[in-house]
Enzyme design. Structure first.
Site, PDB file in Angstrom:
ATOM      1  N   LYS A 221     -15.647   1.073   0.871  1.00 24.70           N
ATOM      2  CA  LYS A 221     -15.217  -0.405   2.230  1.00 24.70           C
ATOM      3  C   LYS A 221     -14.062  -0.110   2.761  1.00 24.70           C
ATOM      4  CE  LYS A 221     -17.445  -3.699   4.225  1.00 24.70           C
ATOM      5  NZ  LYS A 221     -18.950  -4.011   4.223  1.00 24.70           N
TER       6      LYS A 221
ATOM      7  N   GLN B  27     -20.666  -3.069  -2.560  1.00 31.27           N
ATOM      8  CA  GLN B  27     -21.896  -1.681  -2.067  1.00 31.27           C
ATOM      9  C   GLN B  27     -22.311  -1.136  -2.811  1.00 31.27           C
ATOM     10  OE1 GLN B  27     -20.902  -2.510   2.149  1.00 31.27           O
ATOM     11  NE2 GLN B  27     -22.741  -1.501   2.190  1.00 31.27           N
TER      12      GLN B  27
ATOM     13  N   GLY C 135     -20.050  -0.327  10.477  1.00 32.46           N
ATOM     14  CA  GLY C 135     -19.120  -1.774  10.660  1.00 32.46           C
ATOM     15  C   GLY C 135     -19.724  -2.815   9.551  1.00 32.46           C
ATOM     16  N   ASP C 136     -18.670  -3.712  10.419  1.00 33.44           N
ATOM     17  CA  ASP C 136     -18.850  -4.432   9.059  1.00 33.44           C
ATOM     18  C   ASP C 136     -17.846  -6.410  10.557  1.00 33.44           C
ATOM     19  OD1 ASP C 136     -18.714  -5.693   6.235  1.00 33.44           O
ATOM     20  OD2 ASP C 136     -17.466  -7.194   7.003  1.00 33.44           O
TER      21      ASP C 136
ATOM     22  N   THR D  98     -29.720  -5.937   9.335  1.00 30.80           N
ATOM     23  CA  THR D  98     -29.560  -6.718   8.479  1.00 30.80           C
ATOM     24  C   THR D  98     -29.704  -7.899   8.652  1.00 30.80           C
ATOM     25  OG1 THR D  98     -26.699  -5.556   8.950  1.00 30.80           O
ATOM     26  CG2 THR D  98     -26.973  -7.278   7.449  1.00 30.80           C
TER      27      THR D  98
ATOM     28  N   ASN E 181     -23.176 -10.036  14.299  1.00 30.60           N
ATOM     29  CA  ASN E 181     -24.396  -9.141  14.661  1.00 30.60           C
ATOM     30  C   ASN E 181     -25.716  -9.121  13.166  1.00 30.60           C
ATOM     31  OD1 ASN E 181     -25.343  -6.971  12.618  1.00 30.60           O
ATOM     32  ND2 ASN E 181     -25.497  -6.161  14.648  1.00 30.60           N
TER      33      ASN E 181
ATOM     34  N   SER F  70     -28.433   2.496   7.923  1.00 29.24           N
ATOM     35  CA  SER F  70     -27.521   3.295   7.953  1.00 29.24           C
ATOM     36  C   SER F  70     -28.042   4.951   7.935  1.00 29.24           C
ATOM     37  CB  SER F  70     -25.768   2.900   7.428  1.00 29.24           C
ATOM     38  OG  SER F  70     -25.376   2.184   8.391  1.00 29.24           O
TER      39      SER F  70
ATOM     40  N   LYS G  51     -25.377  -2.734  -4.508  1.00 29.47           N
ATOM     41  CA  LYS G  51     -26.374  -2.644  -2.549  1.00 29.47           C
ATOM     42  C   LYS G  51     -26.471  -1.372  -2.405  1.00 29.47           C
ATOM     43  CE  LYS G  51     -24.374  -4.683   0.591  1.00 29.47           C
ATOM     44  NZ  LYS G  51     -23.657  -5.730   1.361  1.00 29.47           N
TER      45      LYS G  51
ATOM     46  N   LYS H 172     -20.458   5.076   1.013  1.00 27.39           N
ATOM     47  CA  LYS H 172     -21.150   5.007   2.416  1.00 27.39           C
ATOM     48  C   LYS H 172     -20.722   2.777   1.807  1.00 27.39           C
ATOM     49  CE  LYS H 172     -23.804   4.481   5.931  1.00 27.39           C
ATOM     50  NZ  LYS H 172     -22.044   4.054   6.987  1.00 27.39           N
TER      51      LYS H 172
HETATM   52  P1  NDP Z   1     -20.032  -9.916  13.353  1.00 27.09           P
HETATM   53  O1  NDP Z   1     -18.282 -10.011  13.914  1.00 27.09           O
HETATM   54  O2  NDP Z   1     -20.437  -9.600  13.991  1.00 27.09           O
HETATM   55  O3  NDP Z   1     -19.809 -11.638  13.041  1.00 27.09           O
HETATM   56  C1  NDP Z   1     -19.344 -12.391  12.388  1.00 27.09           C
HETATM   57  C2  NDP Z   1     -19.441 -14.231  12.413  1.00 27.09           C
HETATM   58  O4  NDP Z   1     -19.140 -14.433  11.741  1.00 27.09           O
HETATM   59  C3  NDP Z   1     -19.380 -14.602  13.955  1.00 27.09           C
HETATM   60  O5  NDP Z   1     -19.139 -15.551  14.339  1.00 27.09           O
HETATM   61  C4  NDP Z   1     -17.817 -14.897  13.112  1.00 27.09           C
HETATM   62  O6  NDP Z   1     -16.642 -16.635  13.896  1.00 27.09           O
HETATM   63  C5  NDP Z   1     -17.940 -15.438  12.058  1.00 27.09           C
HETATM   64  N1  NDP Z   1     -17.003 -15.660  10.944  1.00 27.09           N
HETATM   65  C6  NDP Z   1     -16.274 -14.659  10.271  1.00 27.09           C
HETATM   66  N2  NDP Z   1     -15.368 -14.980   9.650  1.00 27.09           N
HETATM   67  C7  NDP Z   1     -15.173 -16.485   9.356  1.00 27.09           C
HETATM   68  C8  NDP Z   1     -14.506 -17.211   8.860  1.00 27.09           C
HETATM   69  N3  NDP Z   1     -13.515 -16.854   7.307  1.00 27.09           N
HETATM   70  N4  NDP Z   1     -15.211 -18.187   8.573  1.00 27.09           N
HETATM   71  C9  NDP Z   1     -15.613 -19.011   9.670  1.00 27.09           C
HETATM   72  N5  NDP Z   1     -16.697 -18.317  10.143  1.00 27.09           N
HETATM   73  C10 NDP Z   1     -16.636 -16.603  10.572  1.00 27.09           C
HETATM   74  O7  NDP Z   1     -19.588  -9.681  12.107  1.00 27.09           O
HETATM   75  P2  NDP Z   1     -21.242  -9.452  10.946  1.00 27.09           P
HETATM   76  O8  NDP Z   1     -21.806 -10.034  11.577  1.00 27.09           O
HETATM   77  O9  NDP Z   1     -21.078  -7.322  11.497  1.00 27.09           O
HETATM   78  O10 NDP Z   1     -20.556  -9.673   9.441  1.00 27.09           O
HETATM   79  C11 NDP Z   1     -21.015 -10.844   8.988  1.00 27.09           C
HETATM   80  C12 NDP Z   1     -21.178 -11.008   8.121  1.00 27.09           C
HETATM   81  O11 NDP Z   1     -22.029 -10.236   7.430  1.00 27.09           O
HETATM   82  C13 NDP Z   1     -19.582 -10.325   6.730  1.00 27.09           C
HETATM   83  O12 NDP Z   1     -19.979 -11.240   5.156  1.00 27.09           O
HETATM   84  C14 NDP Z   1     -20.341  -9.218   6.595  1.00 27.09           C
HETATM   85  O13 NDP Z   1     -19.622  -8.236   5.345  1.00 27.09           O
HETATM   86  C15 NDP Z   1     -21.457  -8.587   6.357  1.00 27.09           C
HETATM   87  N6  NDP Z   1     -22.963  -8.128   6.405  1.00 27.09           N
HETATM   88  C16 NDP Z   1     -22.820  -6.863   7.615  1.00 27.09           C
HETATM   89  C17 NDP Z   1     -23.511  -6.072   7.900  1.00 27.09           C
HETATM   90  C18 NDP Z   1     -23.581  -5.324   9.409  1.00 27.09           C
HETATM   91  O14 NDP Z   1     -24.415  -4.542   9.394  1.00 27.09           O
HETATM   92  N7  NDP Z   1     -23.090  -5.485   9.913  1.00 27.09           N
HETATM   93  C19 NDP Z   1     -24.277  -5.587   6.696  1.00 27.09           C
HETATM   94  C20 NDP Z   1     -24.045  -6.606   5.582  1.00 27.09           C
HETATM   95  C21 NDP Z   1     -23.433  -7.424   5.043  1.00 27.09           C
HETATM   96  P3  NDP Z   1     -15.715 -15.799  14.569  1.00 27.09           P
HETATM   97  O15 NDP Z   1     -16.511 -14.683  16.280  1.00 27.09           O
HETATM   98  O16 NDP Z   1     -14.865 -17.050  14.941  1.00 27.09           O
HETATM   99  O17 NDP Z   1     -14.858 -14.337  14.421  1.00 27.09           O
HETATM  100  O1  2IT Z   2     -22.193  -4.851   4.076  1.00 22.95           O
HETATM  101  C1  2IT Z   2     -22.474  -3.940   4.544  1.00 22.95           C
HETATM  102  O2  2IT Z   2     -23.203  -4.056   3.923  1.00 22.95           O
HETATM  103  C2  2IT Z   2     -22.766  -3.048   5.875  1.00 22.95           C
HETATM  104  N1  2IT Z   2     -21.353  -3.900   6.698  1.00 22.95           N
HETATM  105  C3  2IT Z   2     -23.543  -2.602   6.257  1.00 22.95           C
HETATM  106  C4  2IT Z   2     -22.039  -0.981   5.446  1.00 22.95           C
HETATM  107  C5  2IT Z   2     -23.171   0.499   6.609  1.00 22.95           C
HETATM  108  O3  2IT Z   2     -22.252   1.303   6.008  1.00 22.95           O
HETATM  109  O4  2IT Z   2     -24.124   0.251   7.576  1.00 22.95           O
END
Ligand code: NDP
Ligand code: 2IT
Length: 446
Positions: free
Chosen positions: A127, A112, A166-167, A210, A241, A378, A115, A91
């Protein structure tokens, strides 16, 4: 003995996974934390549990050809690393970003595993993703890419085998296109993805989970030092997100969220960020954070994302990407009075930055624990799909909160038992490891 264990594990990991620096970094942190557990449990050392955990059960890399709107053929690379099925089906999310290569997917898959163990739900770790960049692509291009990606991935995933989500760069739109192709290719309608739309099997709260979970977890570390969110100045990086819903929940609890960013720059709005504006710009218009400052004269936009950490705040929630806080950024935060850090992103603090926070007595909530609310929800989506039922928002939210509380308690307890009271980095790594190790021991040498 401990140093010897870490050195010998790292020598193998570096030799076997050359150039994958993010993966080495993630393994090194966990190895340092669990060395004391291995010392105390010779049976885990003998069964080479950690040496087995660092080797993914399966790694897939594949060609993803697709045609852009100009009729040009494009070729990307797809990945899925099925890291551990010790406690449930693989997952973890899919990341679409040009920086993606095997080392990024492996660091994320490795994190992961632990976690997911902390969530107390029955999910293993994996992943995947691609070096495809969804930015500035049309909906049709994104759809064609997702469909091509699934024509390979479909044969490796399934509701009881591997359940992606997603991520970075993968949200509701991408999940919908991938789910549609999976359904067509397999002639099945199952919960093979999470983060699905509410019309076709998604769970309420998964979108918010998240960010909300992060704030629930940080509430506990604030409480432990006699603080609450009321009136605190909060800086959050990213505007995707995780960042958006962390901002929303922190505001609901009385905080003043003053800054957000994207990969181009950051905004500071001392009167408090208007989350509805950010949601429209980022989720509906797929625009840039800069546009916020054009709409709100109280806000100032600064080019370059790194500068956000020089903004004075009480709480920092890095929620963009890995290694976004280095030693200098951590020192700037501490100097400006930051009291708590909650990691929304995966591995956002470098090892040097983490040391700065811990040495300075900043309350520190590590990613594996603090951002586990997304994947935990999830797992709740998977449960609802299996029952063919859907729970109301309040019920899922209450379960999420309970899970985050439980993760916090597990981390505190493990840190105390293993002589590192209050260090939640060590607590999270040990608590996650013990659960996975226990399952592996029970299942024999597989
Ligand atoms: P999104 O794609 O929704 O948003 C990512 C954000 O981070 C955007 O604002 C993006 O800017 C910015 N960003 C991405 N890469 C960079 C970079 N190299 N330098 C600066 N800013 C950056 O992703 P999420 O919000 O889903 O994910 C954000 C983080 O949270 C990641 O590390 C992800 O692994 C982690 N995460 C996500 C989960 C989820 O459920 N979605 C769960 C747990 C962890 P721009 O639009 O300019 O690229
Ligand atoms: O980093 C993370 O935990 C995620 N991107 C969410 C993974 C998931 O399967 O919901």
């Amino acid at each position: 003995m401990s140093a010897q264990f870490v050195d010998s594990v790292m020598a193998t990991v570096v030799a076997r996974n050359p150039g994958e620096t993010e993966f080495h970094q993630a393994v090194h942190e966990v190895a340092e934390s669990v060395a004391v557990v291995i010392d105390k449990h010779p049976e885990l050392a003998k069964a080479k549990i950690f040496e087995r955990i660092v080797e993914p059960e399966r790694q897939l890399m594949f060609r993803v050809p697709w045609m852009d709107d100009k009729g040009q053929v494009q070729v990307n690379r797809g990945f899925r690393v099925q890291f551990s099925s010790a406690i449930g089906p693989y997952k973890g999310g899919l990341r679409f970003h040009p920086s993606v290569y095997l080392g990024i997917i492996k660091f994320l898959g490795f994190e992961q595993v632990f976690k997911n163990a902390l969530t107390t739900t029955a999910i293993g770790g994996g992943k995947g993703g691609s070096d495809f960049d969804p930015k500035a692509k049309s909906d049709n291009e994104v759809m064609r890419f997702c469909q091509s990606f699934m024509t390979e991935l479909f044969r490796h995933v399934g509701p009881d085998t591997d359940v992606p989500a997603g991520d970075i760069g993968v949200g509701g739109r991408e999940i919908g296109y991938m789910f549609g192709m999976y359904k067509k290719l397999t002639n099945t309608f199952t919960g093979v993805f999470t983060g699905k739309g509410l019309e076709y099997g998604g769970s309420l709260v998964r979108t918010e989970a998240t960010g909300y979970g992060l704030v629930y977890f940080v509430s506990r570390i604030l409480e432990a030092r006699g603080m609450s969110w009321k009136g605190l100045k909060v800086v959050i990086s990213g505007s995707g997100n995780v960042a958006i819903y962390a901002a929303q929940k922190a505001q609901q609890l009385g905080a003043n969220v003053i800054a957000l960013s994207d990969s181009n720059g950051y905004i500071v709005d001392p009167r408090g960020i208007k989350v509805d504006t950010v949601k429209r710009i980022k989720e509906v218009e797929r625009g840039r954070i800069k546009e916020y400052a054009q709409e709100h004269s109280s806000a100032k936009y600064t080019e370059g994302w790194e500068g956000i950490w020089t903004t004075p705040c009480d709480v920092a929630l890095p929620s963009a990407t890995q290694n976004e806080i280095d030693e200098a950024a951590a020192k700037a935060l501490v100097k400006n009075g930051c009291k708590a850090v909650g990691e929304g992103a995966n591995m956002p603090s470098t090892p040097e930055a983490m040391k700065v926070f811990l040495d300075a007595g900043v309350s520190f909530a590590p990613a594996k624990a603090a951002n586990a609310g997304g994947v935990a929800t999830s797992a709740l989506e998977m449960s609802q799909n299996s029952m063919r039922l859907s729970w109301p928002f309040e019920e899922v939210d209450a379960r999420l909160k309970q899970i985050m509380d439980n993760i916090y308690d597990q981390c505190v307890q493990a840190s105390e038992v293993y002589g590192a009271k209050g260090n939640l980095v060590i607590g999270a790594n040990i608590a996650g490891f013990l659960k996975v190790a226990g399952a592996m021991m029970a299942q024999g040498l597989v």
